[in-house]
Scaffold this active site. Structure first.
Site, PDB file in Angstrom:
ATOM      1  N   ASN A 102      70.000 114.703  39.556  1.00 45.22           N
ATOM      2  CA  ASN A 102      69.632 113.281  39.517  1.00 45.22           C
ATOM      3  C   ASN A 102      70.711 112.492  38.781  1.00 45.22           C
ATOM      4  OD1 ASN A 102      67.533 111.258  39.972  1.00 45.22           O
ATOM      5  ND2 ASN A 102      67.175 111.273  37.750  1.00 45.22           N
TER       6      ASN A 102
ATOM      7  N   HIS B  81      68.922 102.220  39.381  1.00 50.13           N
ATOM      8  CA  HIS B  81      68.716 101.101  38.459  1.00 50.13           C
ATOM      9  C   HIS B  81      69.687 100.002  38.904  1.00 50.13           C
ATOM     10  CE1 HIS B  81      66.184 103.431  35.805  1.00 50.13           C
ATOM     11  NE2 HIS B  81      67.075 104.400  35.828  1.00 50.13           N
TER      12      HIS B  81
ATOM     13  N   GLU C 298      64.361 106.302  40.283  1.00 47.25           N
ATOM     14  CA  GLU C 298      64.128 105.468  39.094  1.00 47.25           C
ATOM     15  C   GLU C 298      64.420 104.007  39.382  1.00 47.25           C
ATOM     16  OE1 GLU C 298      66.111 106.926  35.580  1.00 47.25           O
ATOM     17  OE2 GLU C 298      65.788 109.023  36.108  1.00 47.25           O
TER      18      GLU C 298
ATOM     19  N   ASP D 200      64.634 100.185  39.568  1.00 44.83           N
ATOM     20  CA  ASP D 200      64.179  98.900  39.034  1.00 44.83           C
ATOM     21  C   ASP D 200      65.301  97.904  39.246  1.00 44.83           C
ATOM     22  OD1 ASP D 200      65.847  99.880  36.988  1.00 44.83           O
ATOM     23  OD2 ASP D 200      64.214 100.119  35.544  1.00 44.83           O
TER      24      ASP D 200
END
Ligand code: XIL
Length: 684
Positions: free
Chosen positions: A396, A431, A460, A462
Site C-alpha cells: 500500500n 489522499h 485511503e 480523501d
C-alpha cells in the site's frame, strides 16, 4: 508521590490514586436537546469565495463549565498527593478567580476533573481550557489529556497536544474527544511536557453538538456501487456507535481500522498483544455483514520504539545480529496479528509506504530497510500468507498518481513477484485535494498496475479542501465544496472505468467530524469526506452517485460534473458578446529546496464568457514546470503556455478557473506578474 507508569506516547501520565468510580459506562444516549439551527454566514475564502452559506450547524450544549468564580476548586483535584490545587484570586482569564496548581514535583502532575458521570459514550466533545504559567516561570508547553481505565487497563489519550505557554499570558487549549470504550474511571487533566512550573487554569468547558439523525432515505453507497466495487470507510471505535454506526452500516460494505490494527495498538510492548479496539471493530463488521481490510502489519510510523532497539536497548544499526532480531520480531508480530484475524480479514496491507522515489533505488530508508534490506518485505508477505492463507496480501502506498512514485512501486512489485513473493494486490491510498490528482494521472496509475496482473484497491481516499500545507480557513465555502465534489466525481469516474481492476474503494474516514486531516499536516479545519460534521450528505456524496445535490446552492451544484463552477457554465451561453478582460492570481503554495508548488487562478473580469483559454507567462529565474494539473502545458525556455481542459475551458463573466503545478527552481523563485490570456494582457 505516585509512581510513574510506563505508558508510551504523548498521553504519558501518572497512575494516580485508586479508581474512583466503579460504574461501567453503557451506551446511554445524550439527553435530547433542542436543536437550535444557526446558519453560519459565509466567509470569503480567497478567490473562490461565494456568498453561499457553508453549512448549517447546531448550537453547542455545555456539559461542563468551571470558571472558579465561586472561590472553590469546582471538583478539580490534584493528580497525585504532591501538588496543590487551589482556587486563586491571583490571576483570572475572565472574572477574578482561577485555579492554581503549585508544588509540582513531576511534569505529569496537574489538576484533574472526574468525568465519569458526565461524559457519554460515542459523543464528540469539544474540551477547552485557558492555561497560564505562574509569573516568573520559564516558558514551557502544556497538554490536555483524558485518562480512562477499565479494571487494570489504563489508557492516556491526548486531546490537545503540547502547546507553548508564555509567561504572563493566557493560552487557550481546545480539542475534540469521543469516548469510545467502556470505562470505570474517566478524568481529564492538564500537565506540562517537562518541568514542574506552577500554572493556572480557567474557564474550562466541555461542550457537544447534539447529533441529528442520519439521512435514512438517501441511496446507500454500497447499493449504488454494488456492480462496481465494494465501498469502505476507515473507522475507529467511535464510528461504531450511535448515528455514526448507523451511517457506517447503511452505506459501507467494507471497513478498515484507521489505527486499531497498527503495531502500536496491537503490540505496544514485546509479545504482549492487545486487540481490544480491533476486536470491537471486527465484531461490529461481522454483525453488520461488512468486510474488513487489515491495516497495517508493517509501517515506519506508529511502530513502538522497542521494535527497533537492539538487545542492549540502543537503536539498531545494520548488523547481522540486529537483522535476525528485527526479522524475528516482525515474524512474531505478523504470526500473532494476522493469525488472530485469519478468519475475519479478507485483505491486509502487509507493508505500508515502503517507496521513496527520491532514492536511487526507490526504496524508503526506514529502519526496516536499513537493517534488513528488502528482507522485511519478503518475510512479511511470506508469514502473512502462511498464517492468513485466505487473505489477499497488499502493498500500500500514497502518491501512486505521481509517475516517479508509481514507477518505483511497479519495479519493486515486479521484482518481488518474480521472486515468488506472494503479493496479491497494490493499494493506492489516494489522499488528494480539490485540485489534485488529475483524472489522467489516476487513470495512468490504475492502468500501469493492471498490466502487472495484481488486484488493486483504493485504500485511503480523501479530498482535502486545501492545496497547500499552510493555509487555514475558519469556514469552508460552498465553492470549495463544489470543487471537491468535482474532484471526487472525476476520480470516481476513473475508478468506474477501471472497475475490472479494482476490488474495493475505501474512504479514509466516515464523516468530516473525524478526519486525520484536521491535524495533518497542520491543525486546521478540513472537510475531506462525503458526509459532513453532522453526518449529512455533502455535494461530494451526490457527485459520486451521479445525482443532483438537493441542498447545494446554484453556485455549488454538485451535479455540474463538467465544470468547476456551475455558474460559469450556466451563464456562458448567454454571454456571446461583451468585453473581455482577465485578472490572474499566481501564488507559490509551497516551496522547498529545488522544488515548489504553484497555484494559478484566472479570473474573468470582463462581461463576456471566455470559451477556451490559453494562458502565457515568462519565468524570470529559470524555473521549470515538471507537472501540471487542470490544464495542459508546454514550456519553451522560460516561456510557459497553459491551455484549458474540456471541462474548465469556459469561464463565465465574473467566474474563474484554476490550475496548479509542480516546478523546480534554483537561487531565486520570482513570481511572474505579467500574463496573457488568449493573446490579451491580463492584470497581475
Ligand atoms: C493516520 C490516522 O488516520 C491517524 O489517526 C493517525 O494519527 C496517523 O495515521 N497513511 C496511512 C494511514 O497509511 O495509516 C494514516 O492514518 C494516514 C496516511
Amino acid at each position: 508521590m505516585v509512581p510513574r507508569r510506563n505508558a508510551p506516547g504523548p498521553g504519558y501520565g501518572a497512575n494516580p490514586p485508586g479508581a474512583k468510580g466503579t460504574r461501567m459506562r453503557t451506551s446511554r444516549r445524550v439527553p435530547v436537546a433542542l436543536l437550535a439551527l444557526s446558519v453560519a454566514a459565509a466567509l470569503g475564502v480567497g478567490v473562490w469565495s461565494s456568498a453561499t452559506p457553508v453549512k448549517a450547524g447546531t448550537a453547542p450544549v455545555t456539559a461542563v463549565s468551571t470558571d472558579f468564580e465561586d472561590g472553590t476548586t469546582q471538583n478539580w483535584a490534584p493528580r497525585s498527593t504532591d501538588e496543590t490545587v487551589a482556587n486563586s484570586p491571583t490571576v483570572a482569564h475572565d472574572g477574578t478567580h482561577s485555579l492554581a496548581v503549585t508544588d509540582r514535583t513531576e511534569s505529569w502532575q496537574g489538576p484533574t476533573l472526574d468525568l465519569l458521570d458526565t461524559m457519554e459514550l460515542g459523543v464528540q466533545y469539544t474540551i477547552a481550557a485557558w492555561v497560564r504559567l505562574a509569573d516568573g516561570d520559564a516558558s514551557t508547553s502544556a497538554r490536555l489529556s483524558v485518562e480512562r481505565r477499565l479494571g487494570d487497563a489504563v489508557n492516556y489519550e491526548t486531546v490537545v497536544g503540547d502547546t507553548t505557554l508564555n509567561a504572563g499570558s493566557w493560552t487557550q487549549m481546545s480539542g475534540t474527544y469521543t469516548l469510545a470504550n467502556d470505562v470505570d474511571f474517566l478524568t481529564v487533566y492538564v500537565e506540562t511536557s517537562d518541568g514542574t512550573s506552577s500554572f493556572f487554569i480557567d474557564d474550562f468547558t466541555m461542550t457537544y453538538v447534539p447529533a441529528i439523525p442520519i439521512e435514512a432515505d438517501i441511496p446507500a453507497l454500497k447499493d449504488v456501487f454494488a456492480d462496481s466495487f465494494p465501498i469502505g470507510a476507515a473507522v475507529g471505535r467511535a464510528q461504531l456507535l450511535g448515528e455514526h454506526g448507523q451511517l457506517l452500516s447503511k452505506h459501507f460494505s467494507t471497513l478498515t481500522a484507521g489505527n486499531a490494527m497498527k503495531w502500536d495498538a496491537t503490540e505496544p510492548t514485546e509479545d504482549a498483544f492487545t486487540y481490544t479496539d480491533a476486536d470491537a471493530i471486527v465484531a461490529y463488521a461481522n454483525a453488520n455483514d461488512i468486510a474488513v481490510r487489515g491495516h497495517t502489519l508493517v509501517w515506519h510510523n506508529q511502530t513502538p520504539s522497542w521494535v527497533f532497539q537492539d538487545a542492549s536497548g540502543a537503536t539498531m544499526t545494520a548488523t547481522e545480529e540486529n537483522k535476525t532480531l528485527l526479522l524475528s520480531r516482525l515474524e512474531n508480530h505478523i504470526r500473532n496479528v494476522a493469525g488472530h484475524y485469519a478468519d475475519d480479514i479478507y485483505a491486509w496491507d502487509v507493508v505500508n509506504e515502503v517507496i521513496d522515489e527520491g532514492q536511487s533505488d526507490g526504496l524508503r530508508r526506514s529502519t526496516w530497510y536499513t537493517v534488513t534490506g528488502l528482507d522485511y518485505i519478503r518475510t512479511a508477505f511470506a508469514v502473512a500468507r502462511e498464517v492468513a492463507p485466505n487473505a489477499k496480501l497488499y502493498i500500500n502506498d500514497y502518491n501512486t498518481t505521481v509517475a516517479a512514485k508509481r514507477d518505483a512501486l511497479y519495479d519493486l512489485v515486479s521484482q518481488l513477484k518474480s521472486e515468488g513473493i506472494p503479493i496479491d494486490g497494490v493499494g493506492h491510498q489516494m489522499h488528494g485535494n480539490v485540485d489534485w490528482p488529475s483524472a489522467a494521472d489516476t487513470d495512468a496509475a490504475l492502468t500501469k498496475f493492471a498490466a502487472l496482473g495484481v488486484e488493486q484497491q483504493v485504500t485511503e481516499m480523501d479530498i482535502s479542501v486545501y492545496t497547500d500545507s499552510t493555509s487555514s480557513h475558519d469556514t469552508i465555502s460552498a465553492d470549495l465544496l463544489a470543487r471537491q465534489a468535482t474532484r471526487y466525481q472525476a476520480l470516481f469516474d476513473v475508478y468506474a472505468a477501471h472497475q475490472a481492476d479494482l476490488t474495493s474503494v475505501t474512504l479514509w474516514g466516515l464523516a468530516d467530524d473525524d478526519t486525520w486531516l484536521k491535524t495533518f499536516p497542520i491543525t486546521r479545519l478540513d472537510l475531506p469526506l462525503l458526509f459532513d460534521e453532522q453526518l449529512q450528505s455533502k455535494p461530494a456524496y451526490w457527485s459520486i452517485i451521479g445525482q443532483p445535490s438537493p441542498t447545494a446552492s446554484t453556485t455549488a451544484s454538485a451535479s455540474a460534473s463538467a465544470s468547476t463552477s456551475a455558474s460559469a457554465s450556466a451563464s456562458a451561453s448567454a454571454s456571446a458578446s461583451g468585453t473581455t478582460a482577465c485578472a490572474v492570481t499566481y501564488s507559490v503554495a509551497g516551496q522547498w529546496p529545488g522544488g515548489f508548488q504553484g497555484a494559478v487562478a484566472i479570473g474573468n473580469t470582463g462581461t463576456a464568457a471566455i470559451n477556451g483559454w490559453t494562458l502565457g507567462w515568462t519565468f524570470a529565474d529559470g524555473q521549470q514546470i515538471a507537472q501540471l494539473w487542470n490544464g495542459g502545458f508546454t514550456q519553451s525556455g522560460s516561456t510557459v503556455t497553459v491551455t484549458s481542459e474540456a471541462w474548465n475551458g469556459t469561464i463565465a463573466a465574473g467566474g474563474s478557473a484554476s490550475f496548479g503545478f509542480l516546478g523546480s527552481w534554483d537561487g531565486t523563485n520570482t513570481m511572474p506578474t505579467s500574463f496573457t490570456l488568449n493573446g490579451q494582457t491580463c492584470s497581475g
